[in-house]
Design an enzyme around this catalytic site. Structure first.
Site, PDB file in Angstrom:
ATOM      1  CG  HIS A 268     -16.940  57.650 -57.165  1.00 49.70           C
ATOM      2  ND1 HIS A 268     -18.003  57.699 -56.304  1.00 49.70           N
ATOM      3  CD2 HIS A 268     -16.715  58.955 -57.530  1.00 49.70           C
ATOM      4  CE1 HIS A 268     -18.389  58.961 -56.147  1.00 49.70           C
ATOM      5  NE2 HIS A 268     -17.619  59.741 -56.889  1.00 49.70           N
ATOM      6  CG  HIS A 314     -20.403  55.018 -48.487  1.00 47.48           C
ATOM      7  ND1 HIS A 314     -19.993  56.228 -48.001  1.00 47.48           N
ATOM      8  CD2 HIS A 314     -20.974  55.265 -49.686  1.00 47.48           C
ATOM      9  CE1 HIS A 314     -20.324  57.174 -48.872  1.00 47.48           C
ATOM     10  NE2 HIS A 314     -20.907  56.616 -49.914  1.00 47.48           N
ATOM     11  CG  ASP A 372     -23.047  52.732 -57.085  1.00 50.48           C
ATOM     12  OD1 ASP A 372     -23.717  53.454 -57.827  1.00 50.48           O
ATOM     13  OD2 ASP A 372     -22.025  53.126 -56.493  1.00 50.48           O
TER      14      ASP A 372
HETATM   15  N1  NMX Z   1     -15.922  44.138 -50.719  1.00 47.27           N
HETATM   16  C1  NMX Z   1     -14.697  43.671 -50.332  1.00 47.27           C
HETATM   17  N2  NMX Z   1     -13.830  44.369 -49.594  1.00 47.27           N
HETATM   18  C2  NMX Z   1     -14.227  45.589 -49.183  1.00 47.27           C
HETATM   19  C3  NMX Z   1     -15.475  46.131 -49.489  1.00 47.27           C
HETATM   20  C4  NMX Z   1     -16.341  45.365 -50.315  1.00 47.27           C
HETATM   21  N3  NMX Z   1     -17.524  45.819 -50.717  1.00 47.27           N
HETATM   22  N4  NMX Z   1     -15.578  47.352 -48.941  1.00 47.27           N
HETATM   23  C5  NMX Z   1     -14.406  47.566 -48.293  1.00 47.27           C
HETATM   24  N5  NMX Z   1     -13.593  46.505 -48.457  1.00 47.27           N
HETATM   25  C6  NMX Z   1     -12.214  46.384 -48.013  1.00 47.27           C
HETATM   26  C7  NMX Z   1     -11.370  47.465 -48.654  1.00 47.27           C
HETATM   27  O1  NMX Z   1     -11.004  47.109 -49.974  1.00 47.27           O
HETATM   28  C8  NMX Z   1     -10.216  47.566 -47.696  1.00 47.27           C
HETATM   29  O2  NMX Z   1      -9.347  46.486 -47.942  1.00 47.27           O
HETATM   30  P1  NMX Z   1      -7.746  46.710 -47.902  1.00 47.27           P
HETATM   31  O3  NMX Z   1      -7.443  47.217 -46.515  1.00 47.27           O
HETATM   32  O4  NMX Z   1      -7.209  45.348 -48.174  1.00 47.27           O
HETATM   33  O5  NMX Z   1      -7.426  47.724 -48.947  1.00 47.27           O
HETATM   34  C9  NMX Z   1     -10.877  47.320 -46.337  1.00 47.27           C
HETATM   35  O6  NMX Z   1     -12.113  46.615 -46.629  1.00 47.27           O
HETATM   36  C10 NMX Z   1     -11.218  48.566 -45.577  1.00 47.27           C
HETATM   37  O7  NMX Z   1     -11.966  49.425 -46.413  1.00 47.27           O
HETATM   38  P2  NMX Z   1     -13.106  50.376 -45.802  1.00 47.27           P
HETATM   39  O8  NMX Z   1     -12.450  51.288 -44.822  1.00 47.27           O
HETATM   40  O9  NMX Z   1     -14.238  49.543 -45.326  1.00 47.27           O
HETATM   41  O10 NMX Z   1     -13.640  51.135 -47.081  1.00 47.27           O
HETATM   42  P3  NMX Z   1     -13.043  52.410 -47.819  1.00 47.27           P
HETATM   43  O11 NMX Z   1     -13.577  53.629 -47.137  1.00 47.27           O
HETATM   44  O12 NMX Z   1     -11.574  52.317 -47.966  1.00 47.27           O
HETATM   45  O13 NMX Z   1     -13.653  52.253 -49.267  1.00 47.27           O
HETATM   46  C11 NMX Z   1     -15.370  51.793 -50.847  1.00 47.27           C
HETATM   47  C12 NMX Z   1     -15.019  52.496 -49.542  1.00 47.27           C
HETATM   48  C13 NMX Z   1     -16.759  52.208 -51.258  1.00 47.27           C
HETATM   49  C14 NMX Z   1     -14.374  52.211 -51.934  1.00 47.27           C
HETATM   50  C15 NMX Z   1     -15.302  50.260 -50.606  1.00 47.27           C
HETATM   51  O14 NMX Z   1     -16.252  49.904 -49.640  1.00 47.27           O
HETATM   52  C16 NMX Z   1     -15.542  49.491 -51.886  1.00 47.27           C
HETATM   53  O15 NMX Z   1     -14.596  49.275 -52.653  1.00 47.27           O
HETATM   54  N6  NMX Z   1     -16.821  49.039 -52.157  1.00 47.27           N
HETATM   55  C17 NMX Z   1     -17.142  48.354 -53.389  1.00 47.27           C
HETATM   56  C18 NMX Z   1     -17.196  49.329 -54.544  1.00 47.27           C
HETATM   57  C19 NMX Z   1     -18.414  50.220 -54.444  1.00 47.27           C
HETATM   58  O16 NMX Z   1     -19.519  49.774 -54.205  1.00 47.27           O
HETATM   59  N7  NMX Z   1     -18.198  51.510 -54.688  1.00 47.27           N
HETATM   60  C20 NMX Z   1     -19.305  52.471 -54.741  1.00 47.27           C
HETATM   61  C21 NMX Z   1     -19.357  53.415 -53.556  1.00 47.27           C
HETATM   62  C22 NMX Z   1     -20.548  54.307 -53.630  1.00 47.27           C
HETATM   63  N8  NMX Z   1     -20.556  55.188 -54.781  1.00 47.27           N
HETATM   64  O17 NMX Z   1     -21.608  55.441 -55.302  1.00 47.27           O
HETATM   65  O18 NMX Z   1     -19.539  55.702 -55.203  1.00 47.27           O
HETATM   66  C1  MLT Z   2     -21.379  59.235 -53.850  1.00 42.11           C
HETATM   67  O1  MLT Z   2     -22.598  59.337 -54.065  1.00 42.11           O
HETATM   68  O2  MLT Z   2     -20.593  60.128 -54.192  1.00 42.11           O
HETATM   69  C2  MLT Z   2     -20.868  57.959 -53.284  1.00 42.11           C
HETATM   70  O3  MLT Z   2     -21.759  57.377 -52.398  1.00 42.11           O
HETATM   71  C3  MLT Z   2     -19.469  58.018 -52.763  1.00 42.11           C
HETATM   72  C4  MLT Z   2     -19.220  58.861 -51.549  1.00 42.11           C
HETATM   73  O4  MLT Z   2     -20.062  59.551 -51.014  1.00 42.11           O
HETATM   74  O5  MLT Z   2     -18.050  58.790 -51.082  1.00 42.11           O
END
Ligand code: NMX
Ligand code: MLT
Length: 445
Positions: A268, A314, A372
């Site tokens: 996050h 996301h 981010d």
């Molecule tokens: N790099 C590698 N793998 C990824 C990424 C990424 N950027 N995004 C998703 N995946 C993987 C995820 O880990 C999951 O793998 P597994 O089934 O082995 O657990 C699979 O793809 C399916 O995940 P999604 O359904 O695409 O994504 P989810 O909704 O579960 O998670 C995040 C969303 C944001 C947690 C994920 O995309 C992520 O970890 N991104 C990198 C961290 C990040 O940038 N976080 C900030 C989000 C925004 N914020 O401001 O909070």
């Molecule tokens: C946020 O601004 O809170 C992030 O993009 C994460 C989200 O919306 O799930």
């Protein structure tokens, strides 16, 4: 009664009436087209409506829309400062110049931070992570909550939102001071700088942090930054945590502290720190800005080794985050500096190349940049390279939306948040025996 309370009162009354009417008239209507599937529950409730707020909605392709209608780029253009976006979320109209002036005066009248907040801060080792310092001081400020005393004195529930607003305005007047003090403690000479009431909130923050900003670009960017991060509907991890905590009638300080704890994780709010670390690692590994092929190789290796590419993907968005676009568009105002800055050049290159590389992994639902990936690179180009401070900036931005959501929720009379949870055996029972197999576990309405 401050002007924002007077102006928000009709919106709050209408919101309460609407909330109660929708519940009464539509309470038994189905909300989704299809049933909630086992995978929805098991994948973090993805796709399941799990909260309700009118302060913003996140469209999967268009991104955040304040009050459901003001897109992020428009918000930055029309509101200009986070004070105005907060007003918009509370009053449902952008403030006039007079409104804004009165609101700024109200905040300025609250600038005095209780002395024990500084004692609490100074009791922590300087080496404590900036986020832990922020959470600790915020929690300590709980003692100032007027809501708590009024509640114990038997305040009527119709008054709760006003008390939460009052406490929320105090926190708005304090949080940028606490953040700036933490910054100076860790990265500066440790002496606190007093806020200047002639400045707006973002200017005050930059001034108090002591960051060099002769051109005013950092201050201008911070206004965009604070607005862009201010709200992202009710069910992102931090806002959702804050909403749950506040629904117990805990104070705004506890609500914010809980919100910040949720933001501290790398999936996050800490992804902004990790994104800049990744860019620096790429620059280091390739001895400068790499080629497209090298970026592809780097990302493939990262993913093959089980790593996650921070700043991409996301849970709700399915396209490039509008906030990434808005924040990196700011670079046009410092184009000459940006062109020569390796961090910016590398950030742009990865932003171009990564979506194609991530899209080859079908499990990743959204291969695009989120907020981010750009936010910290721009900060570093503007002279704020201390990346382990970045999540603190996310926190004091998200504060605005979380306070607005909490005040509105109390105004609407929302109850404590308490969904039902199931055991794995129950999920298996429902999957094999049909959803009615769970009937005995659900309460009668
Ligand atoms: N790099 C590698 N793998 C990824 C990424 C990424 N950027 N995004 C998703 N995946 C993987 C995820 O880990 C999951 O793998 P597994 O089934 O082995 O657990 C699979 O793809 C399916 O995940 P999604 O359904 O695409 O994504 P989810 O909704 O579960 O998670 C995040 C969303 C944001 C947690 C994920 O995309 C992520 O970890 N991104 C990198 C961290 C990040 O940038 N976080 C900030 C989000 C925004 N914020 O401001 O909070
Ligand atoms: C946020 O601004 O809170 C992030 O993009 C994460 C989200 O919306 O799930």
């Amino acid at each position: 009664m401050g002007l924002i309370e007077t102006k928000a009162a009709p919106a709050m009354e209408a919101a309460r009436e609407r909330y109660q009417r929708v519940l009464r008239d539509y309470g038994n209507y189905p909300l989704t087209k299809g049933p909630v599937l086992v995978k929805n529950l098991m994948r973090g409730n993805r796709g399941v409506p799990g909260g309700m707020t009118d302060t913003s909605f996140v469209h999967p392709y268009k991104g955040v829309q304040f009050n459901g209608d003001l897109a992020c780029d428009e918000a930055v253009e029309r509101a200009e400062i986070p004070e105005a976006i907060f007003w918009y979320m509370m009053v449902e109209q952008l403030p006039s110049l007079d409104d804004l002036q009165a609101f700024k005066s109200d905040l300025n009248a609250r600038l005095e931070v209780p002395g024990y907040a500084w004692d609490t801060l100074n009791a922590l080792p300087v080496s404590t992570h900036p986020m832990t310092q922020l959470q600790t001081v915020t929690n300590a400020l709980e003692g100032e909550a007027k809501f708590r005393d009024a509640y114990l004195d038997g305040a009527a529930s119709g008054e709760y939102w006003k008390l939460m607003l009052d406490d929320g305005l105090n926190q708005i007047a304090w949080q940028h001071q606490v953040a700036a003090a933490i910054y100076r403690r860790i990265f500066g000479d440790g002496k606190r700088v007093e806020p200047n009431p002639a400045h707006d909130w973002s200017e005050q923050f930059v001034h108090m942090s002591g960051a060099e900003d002769p051109s005013g670009h950092l201050t201008a960017y911070m206004r965009v930054y604070f607005i862009s991060h201010a709200d992202h509907e009710a069910t992102n991890a931090s806002a959702n945590t804050g909403a749950i905590v506040n629904s117990t009638l805990a104070t705004i300080a506890s609500t914010l502290s809980a919100t910040y704890n949720a933001l501290s994780g790398p999936r996050h709010g800490m992804a902004n720190q990790e994104s800049l670390m990744l860019i620096e690692r790429v620059l280091d590994q390739y001895g400068g800005v790499p080629t497209e092929a090298q970026v592809t190789e780097f990302i493939d290796n990262l993913l093959d080794s089980g790593g996650v590419l921070p700043g991409f993907g996301h849970a709700q968005l399915r396209d490039t985050d509008i906030r990434f676009v808005v924040l990196t568009n700011y670079l046009a105002t410092i184009a000459e500096v940006a062109e020569k800055n390796d961090i910016i050049r590398c950030m742009r290159l990865i932003a171009d190349v990564a979506p194609g590389v991530l899209a080859k992994r079908p499990k990743i639902a959204n291969p695009h940049q989120n907020i981010d990936f750009g936010s910290g690179a721009v900060l570093s180009a503007l002279g704020l390279p201390q990346r382990n401070f970045y999540t603190v900036l996310f926190c004091i931005s998200r504060m605005w939306g979380v306070i607005a959501q909490a005040v509105r929720a109390r105004g609407e009379g929302k109850p404590i948040m308490r969904p039902i949870s199931l055991t794995t055996a129950m999920v298996e029972e429902a999957a094999t025996g049909g959803p009615e197999a769970l009937d005995p576990y659900f309460q009668d309405e």
